[in-house]
Design an enzyme around this catalytic site. Structure first.
Site, PDB file in Angstrom:
ATOM      1  CB  ALA A 255     -12.772  36.218 -29.085  1.00 24.39           C
ATOM      2  CE  LYS A 256      -8.346  32.375 -34.821  1.00 30.85           C
ATOM      3  NZ  LYS A 256      -7.603  32.918 -36.079  1.00 30.85           N
ATOM      4  NE  ARG A 257     -10.287  39.602 -27.049  1.00 33.22           N
ATOM      5  CZ  ARG A 257     -10.803  40.260 -27.979  1.00 33.22           C
ATOM      6  NH1 ARG A 257     -10.189  39.791 -29.330  1.00 33.22           N
ATOM      7  NH2 ARG A 257     -11.715  40.848 -27.725  1.00 33.22           N
TER       8      ARG A 257
END
Length: 286
Positions: A255-257
């Site tokens: 995930a980017k986050r």
């Protein structure tokens, strides 16, 4: 003709999870002799960046993918989505919601056992709307499920389905009954963006002739409201194929986050596209 798409948002660089999803859709289109569409979903002006879009194109080209041109960028077509919103408003299917994200999250915190709250108008919604409009409060446009149900009629509402060729997160497959009420009255437009995700996606899939939506299981639940929008607008229903999410050695999905290692970083470290494709289960012949 078989047509599918990969539709990233340029809010960061791509990681292995994106590569797996893009290769899954691209390979399916290639094997079917169909179309592969790249769409840039950049309707969030607070998070999307031109440099991330450039990075997306670089990463996909490095992976060996090709796609139709020109690439549709949603931010360049806000008038299209505004026209859909206007149509739904004129049909009486939308209403103004003055509750902020914080208001809704606070409500979730007060709910028993953390239960999800299906957002719907309260008993005094009309009086509140008049007062809040006079005060100039910002608002979002929500799709009223009650009005949508009335507009479609009970027979159509209860018979809505979608075809799942993959699997949902709970193993769902085959003909799936549509249950948009689980998410309540979803936002279709808000003050910081002229349109919200569900409407833009449903519109563009219809416009671009996408008849197979291939994407991760994290978007399985979104299918319910998107099928409702398609039905209200008279748009065709694609076949859906949700795939499992790629996870790292720690078992967590990329995930980017979470600042997962990006394809650009892997490439800079000497990883070849051929090696990555093989690692993800795609042979050189795909």
């Amino acid at each position: 003709m078989f047509a599918t798409r990969f539709a990233p948002s340029p809010t960061g660089r791509l990681h292995k999870g994106h590569a797996f999803s893009a290769l899954t859709a691209w390979t399916a289109a290639r094997r079917a002799g169909g179309r592969f569409v790249l769409r840039i979903e950049d309707i969030d002006p607070t998070r999307c960046r031109p440099e991330f879009e450039v990075g997306i194109l670089e990463d996909l080209a490095w992976l060996g993918l090709d796609w139709e041109t020109p690439v549709r960028r949603q931010s360049a077509h806000l008038d299209d989505y505004a026209a859909v919103l206007d149509h739904l408003r004129r049909q009486g299917l939308l209403y103004r919601c003055f509750r902020t994200r914080k208001d809704i999250l606070d409500g979730l915190g007060d709910a028993p056992h953390g239960a999800m709250e299906a957002v719907r108008p309260g008993p005094h919604a009309a009086e509140e709307e008049a007062r809040f409009m006079d005060e100039g409060r910002p608002f979002a446009w929500r799709l009223s499920l009650d009005r949508a149900r009335q507009a479609l009629g009970e027979a159509i509402w209860t018979s809505l389905t979608f075809v799942e060729e993959g699997t949902g997160p709970g193993g769902e497959t085959g003909v799936i009954p549509v249950r948009p009420e689980a998410g309540g009255d979803v936002v279709l437009a808000r003050k910081d963006a002229g349109v919200a995700y569900h409407l833009a996606v449903a519109h563009d899939d219809a416009l671009q002739g996408i008849d197979h939506v291939i994407r991760g299981q994290d978007l399985f639940e979104a299918t319910h409201v998107q099928r409702l929008i398609q039905t209200l607008m008279g748009w065709p229903a694609p076949v859906y194929r949700h795939h499992p999410l790629l996870t790292g050695p720690d078992g967590r999905r990329y995930a980017k986050r979470d600042r997962s290692v990006t394809l650009a970083e892997l490439r800079a470290g000497g990883l070849t596209a051929e090696t990555l494709r093989a690692e993800l289960g795609f042979s050189s012949g795909d």
